[in-house]
Design a protein around this motif. Structure first.
Motif, PDB file in Angstrom:
ATOM      1  N   GLN A  91       0.835  -1.198   0.000  1.00  0.00           N
ATOM      2  CA  GLN A  91       0.000   0.000   0.000  1.00  0.00           C
ATOM      3  C   GLN A  91       0.875   1.255   0.000  1.00  0.00           C
ATOM      4  O   GLN A  91       0.550   2.253  -0.617  1.00  0.00           O
ATOM      5  CB  GLN A  91      -0.870  -0.040   1.252  1.00  0.00           C
ATOM      6  N   GLY A 143       1.154   4.552  -5.201  1.00  0.00           N
ATOM      7  CA  GLY A 143       0.933   5.987  -5.042  1.00  0.00           C
ATOM      8  C   GLY A 143       2.189   6.729  -4.667  1.00  0.00           C
ATOM      9  O   GLY A 143       2.551   7.707  -5.298  1.00  0.00           O
ATOM     10  N   GLU A 171      -6.238  13.305  -1.109  1.00  0.00           N
ATOM     11  CA  GLU A 171      -6.518  12.257  -0.123  1.00  0.00           C
ATOM     12  C   GLU A 171      -5.325  11.322   0.079  1.00  0.00           C
ATOM     13  O   GLU A 171      -4.979  10.992   1.222  1.00  0.00           O
ATOM     14  CB  GLU A 171      -7.767  11.461  -0.485  1.00  0.00           C
ATOM     15  N   HIS A 172      -4.678  10.912  -1.011  1.00  0.00           N
ATOM     16  CA  HIS A 172      -3.549   9.984  -0.847  1.00  0.00           C
ATOM     17  C   HIS A 172      -2.296  10.752  -0.437  1.00  0.00           C
ATOM     18  O   HIS A 172      -1.397  10.200   0.195  1.00  0.00           O
ATOM     19  CB  HIS A 172      -3.313   9.188  -2.115  1.00  0.00           C
ATOM     20  N   ALA A 191      -2.474  10.703   3.170  1.00  0.00           N
ATOM     21  CA  ALA A 191      -2.229   9.372   3.720  1.00  0.00           C
ATOM     22  C   ALA A 191      -0.744   9.006   3.641  1.00  0.00           C
ATOM     23  O   ALA A 191      -0.185   8.440   4.576  1.00  0.00           O
ATOM     24  CB  ALA A 191      -3.072   8.333   2.969  1.00  0.00           C
ATOM     25  N   HIS A 192      -0.089   9.365   2.522  1.00  0.00           N
ATOM     26  CA  HIS A 192       1.303   8.941   2.320  1.00  0.00           C
ATOM     27  C   HIS A 192       2.299   9.898   2.953  1.00  0.00           C
ATOM     28  O   HIS A 192       3.289   9.483   3.531  1.00  0.00           O
ATOM     29  CB  HIS A 192       1.618   8.852   0.827  1.00  0.00           C
ATOM     30  N   LYS A 243      -3.729   4.472  -5.912  1.00  0.00           N
ATOM     31  CA  LYS A 243      -3.166   5.619  -5.218  1.00  0.00           C
ATOM     32  C   LYS A 243      -2.630   5.232  -3.849  1.00  0.00           C
ATOM     33  O   LYS A 243      -2.083   6.070  -3.128  1.00  0.00           O
ATOM     34  CB  LYS A 243      -4.250   6.705  -5.032  1.00  0.00           C
ATOM     35  N   LEU A 293      -4.517   4.138  -1.304  1.00  0.00           N
ATOM     36  CA  LEU A 293      -5.417   4.455  -0.195  1.00  0.00           C
ATOM     37  C   LEU A 293      -5.717   3.184   0.584  1.00  0.00           C
ATOM     38  O   LEU A 293      -5.766   2.100   0.015  1.00  0.00           O
ATOM     39  CB  LEU A 293      -6.720   5.041  -0.741  1.00  0.00           C
TER      40      LEU A 293
END
Lengths: 334, 265, 358
Positions: free
Chosen positions: A93, A97, A123-124, A127-128, C263, C265
């Motif tokens: 995961q 991205g 959004e990513h 998260a990243h 992506k 997520l």
């Protein structure tokens, strides 16, 4: 992230060795990819060409770890030196991205119709990269500027249906770049777009490569697109690589009859002039010998018995020519 | 859905049809015969027990198939004919006629089926025939829409236009092209709707608007059982009868829909 | 450069354009709803006319029939001596004044009767619809994500079972099991005999008891609500499960879901934000349809639970062949349904930017 000085040799981003993928079918496993070996470096655009069903999109999905349920993968996929297949779910995961990103063929389908552009760009990222909402929005504006979408601040509040296909593909590219990936997989990113818009997207990819040192895997069915874009090219047929080499040489003097047929099928303006006789096969339907043999003009008897392997000039691989053909094999120019 | 399930559903429906035909032979008692043995729980003499008038529940459930299944079939067939006809007209004639018929379907869809059916039966007076009439009135629009869609599809393929150019009359076109091509979707829909018809009919009877007592009708029997819930057998067995028939219809309907991919409302 | 200026202008103009587009959408929906409402009165009128025999005899109680003055008043009010179109206008005029006729059973105006019964029904339908939507969405998504596996098969069979069960029968079974055998549920009704209804604010006992601070009454009311709510939810949940499952399966095939995964997520974000959001519009539609079926279900469920709601009123009217009352219920429910549909259509605008902004 400090950028490495230009003096060092380009870092190898991706090395795929003997990758094979099978999917679960109603009557046992179905081969999709067979013995795929390829590599890509930072700041390099690598072309992957082939007809639909040749396995080029499946290569992308395998790299992202997004194969359908029941898929079996063998071989190694090294990304920045780490073997992707040994990573756990969270590790994969994190790579998606932030390490390897993807741009899809149809931008109108690849952006969520009910989420704002701003949401889809940030959004990513959050998260990243663990950035705040405000920082993410600021970076999203920069990204939109970078892909040459004007009025970035307003665009963040807009929704996909308010843009044209070309604009959406730029936005999709910005979204793919948001979490600072090193490798971008572009799966036929210009196929669904108007001819007039295509050149702009290609130029954008080229500038991203040059400015950011991005590695790009450019997947296409159109060899001609690669001429001015990709430094090296892999040609797929029936789930395997049939020819590879620096793009210029490969296009000037193709060795494999399939590559030649692909080039001849394409006229100067990109329109298909002389389609290749016969129907393309996928890996599952491939005959026991050379998969291209049934459609090959230069077919010999041995082609139907033993399958050729990809043989490289001088036994070296990277940057060298290689072809999987018994008739026009190693060193066999036209 | 999986094949074994479809086979089971087919056998269940077949068994009910057989029971309906042979009801007089296989049921141990006269479904209307009262006895002093009231509210007897299930036993060797009365497998499903007896009700408040001492009637054998098993015999009544078996005879109930004679009422419920033919009545539900009648609803489906008549609704198919009415809806099919209106759908044909709407699709074939088009324009204002089409508009009126389609708005009419919208209107019927605005009423929950059981409630409109209640109002219709109440207006005409409760009886099996009026219950069927009411259910036809509330269920024809589904067929009308599907058949109209099929007709429009055929028109789109333009064989109507060609037939017209060849100078064939509209009746011939209907008979030769339109009807045969819309039969498939209509039959699929009818299967899907059969279970629904059984449920609605039982509901109307439960409300006292279907076949009147003492007739052995499943919904009406459950209403009797609801009067004293401690005598569970009076309502459980007729309910299971409804459940098995409707479930079988739904499984079949699903399987057919998966196969032919016909839209439902 | 040209592209840039075109885009710039379109962004500036958008706010003005979209407001009028939304307005047009709202007006269109309003017009459709108004048309359906008018149409439903036609259906009602047709049913009044369809009554065989003398409408006076069909619509007045025996007691009123014996009174010549009452008969004359009835004839005058419904314009029975005038031609059909005039009768319809009289009917429409009465409806507009909220006059749905007089119940033969209670001798009161049908509308007054209905309004008395509405809060009890809302007290059942509201929790039942919420429960069904939550359960239906969760189970439907679960089945879609496990397509073809054991969990999915179990859900599909379970949903079919739920759809095939007669609600009135399930009510009887539930009462038998939870009241008669297990003794954990009260035997129907809205409150136990030892309690008197709380002071009326909303007409919903549980809420009114809470507002009055009578916790024991509120708890008793909730216990009475639980079983009928569960029974009402079964069919609706089953319908929603099947629908959500196929809607989500369709969304799962979309590129934008693959893109969301690509992506990087977390799966939870993809499910809750991307997947659910895309299916939301369809789930909202289905919920409005489910609402209608649930209103219809109250007719069959409330009578078993002696629940004095609209459904029980309809049942009592049907059993007594109280025609004005049945027709009143029918029109009332259709009106509610049409209004709910209108609300849902307007909700679309919020849920789907393509409608909101086009």
């Amino acid at each position: 992230m400090p950028t490495t000085p230009d003096t060092s040799p380009p870092a190898e981003l991706l090395r795929v060795e003997r990758l094979a993928v099978t999917l679960r079918g109603p009557r046992g496993p179905v081969p999709i990819l067979t013995d795929v070996t390829l590599s890509a470096s930072a700041g390099e655009i690598v072309g992957i060409a082939g007809e639909s069903g040749s396995g080029k999109s499946m290569t992308a999905r395998a790299l992202l770890g997004l194969l359908p349920r029941g898929a079996e993968v063998s071989g190694t996929m090294l990304f920045q030196g780490r073997d992707l297949s040994t990573l756990d779910r969270r590790g994969r995961q994190r790579v998606r991205g932030a390490g390897i990103a993807m741009v899809f063929q149809d931008p109108t389908a690849a952006l969520h119709p009910m989420l704002s552009i701003g949401r889809q760009l940030t959004e990513h990222m959050r998260a990243h990269l663990g950035v705040s909402r405000r920082e993410a929005a600021k970076r999203a504006v920069e990204l939109l500027d970078q892909v040459r979408i004007p009025n970035a601040a307003k665009v963040l509040r807009a929704y996909p249906h308010q843009f044209s296909g070309g604009q959406l593909q730029r936005i999709a590219i910005a979204s793919a770049l948001a979490a600072r990936p090193r490798l971008l997989i572009a799966d036929e990113p210009t196929t669904a777009l108007d001819v007039t818009v295509q050149a702009g997207i290609l130029a954008l990819l080229e500038s991203l490569r040059a400015e950011m040192g991005l590695g790009v895997l450019f997947v296409t069915h159109d060899l001609g697109v690669l001429a001015a874009l990709a430094s090296r090219t892999y040609v797929y047929y029936a789930g395997r690589i049939v020819e590879t080499g620096p793009t210029a040489g490969l296009l000037r003097a193709p060795r494999h009859p399939y590559t030649r047929a692909l080039l001849e099928a394409r006229a100067e303006d990109g329109a298909v002039m002389r389609p290749i006789a016969g129907r393309p096969v996928n890996a599952a339907e491939a005959p026991p010998g050379c998969p291209f043999a049934p459609r090959c003009p230069d077919r010999e008897d041995r082609c139907e018995k033993s399958a050729p392997v990809l043989a490289y000039d001088d036994g070296e691989r990277d940057g060298r020519r290689g072809s999987a053909c018994l008739v026009h094999g190693t060193g066999g120019a036209r | 859905m999986r094949r074994p399930l479809v086979l089971i559903a087919l056998s269940v429906l077949g068994a009910w049809l057989l029971l309906a035909v042979l009801a007089g032979v296989v049921s141990p008692y006269d479904p209307l015969a009262q006895s002093a043995d009231t509210y007897a729980p299930p036993s060797a003499a009365h497998w499903f027990g007896t009700d408040e008038l001492g009637r054998d529940v098993l015999s009544r459930v078996v005879h109930g198939a004679r009422l419920s299944i033919p009545l539900a079939l009648a609803v489906v067939v008549l609704a198919l004919l009415l809806g099919g006809l209106l759908g044909l007209i709407a699709g074939y004639v088009g324009r204002a006629v089409d508009e009126v018929i389609m708005r009419l379907t919208d209107l019927v869809f605005a009423f929950p089926q059981i409630i409109l059916a209640m109002a219709v039966t109440a207006a005409f007076g409760p009886s099996p025939a009026n219950a069927v009439l009411a259910l036809v009135i509330v269920s024809w629009p589904v067929y009308a829409r599907v058949i109209r869609g099929a007709v429009l599809g055929i028109r789109g393929e333009n064989y109507l236009g060609i037939a017209r150019m060849l100078g064939v009359g509209p009746i011939t076109v209907l008979r030769r092209d339109v009807v045969p091509n819309s039969v498939g979707p209509a039959v699929v829909l009818a299967t899907l709707e059969l279970g629904n018809a059984v449920l609605l009919l039982a509901g109307l009877s439960f409300l006292g608007l279907g076949p009147r007592p003492p007739a052995a009708e499943w919904g009406a029997m459950i209403a009797l059982g609801a009067a004293d819930i401690s005598k569970w057998w009076v309502s459980v067995f007729p309910g299971l009868a409804i459940l098995t028939v409707v479930l079988a219809c739904n499984i079949l309907g699903d399987a057919i829909r998966d196969r032919f991919d016909v839209g439902h409302r | 450069m040209l592209l840039r200026s075109v885009l710039h202008r379109s962004v500036l103009h958008r706010s003005a354009v979209l407001r009028s587009a939304l307005l047009r959408y709202v007006l269109r929906r309003l017009a459709i709803a108004a048309g359906l409402l008018l149409g439903s009165t036609l259906v009602g009128f047709a049913l009044v006319q369809a009554v065989p025999g003398d409408p006076v005899a069909a619509n007045l109680s025996d007691q009123a029939l014996g009174d010549p003055a009452a008969v004359a008043a009835f004839r005058a009010k419904w314009g029975l001596d005038r031609p059909l179109p005039m009768q319809y206008l009289a009917y429409l005029g009465n409806l507009l004044q909220g006059d749905l006729g007089t119940s033969q059973q209670t001798g009161r105006p049908v509308l007054a009767d209905l309004l008395d019964h509405v809060p009890a029904t809302i007290e059942l339908v509201l929790p039942a619809i919420v429960l069904s939507v939550v359960l239906g969405t969760a189970i439907g998504m679960y089945a879609a994500l496990r397509q073809g596996r054991a969990g999915d098969q179990a859900v599909r069979v379970g949903a079919l079972l739920g759809l095939s069960t007669p609600q009135f029968w399930l009510s009887v079974l539930a009462l038998y099991l939870f009241f008669y055998v297990l003794g954990v549920s009260p035997n129907g009704g809205r409150l136990s005999p030892q309690f008197s209804p709380p002071p009326r604010v909303t007409g919903m006992y549980s809420l009114d008891a809470l507002l009055a601070g009578q916790l024991d009454v509120a708890w008793d009311a909730v216990q009475h609500i639980a079983l009928p709510v569960l029974v009402l939810s079964v069919v609706t949940t089953a319908t929603l499960v099947r629908f959500v499952r196929s809607a989500i399966l369709e969304v799962l095939r979309k590129d934008y879901i693959a893109a969301a995964y690509a992506k990087g997520l977390p799966a939870r974000t993809v499910l809750l934000r991307h997947l659910l959001r895309a299916g939301l519009v369809q789930i909202i539609t289905m919920t409005s349809l489910a609402f209608a079926s649930m209103l219809a279900g109250t007719v069959l469920v409330e009578s078993v639970f002696s629940w004095p709601g609209v459904g029980e009123y309809a049942y009592a009217s049907a059993s007594a062949l109280d025609r004005p009352a049945i027709l009143g219920v029918c029109l009332f429910v259709a009106a509610v349904y049409i209004v709910v549909n209108l609300a849902v259509d307007l909700l679309y605008g919020v849920a789907d930017p393509r409608i909101r902004l086009t």
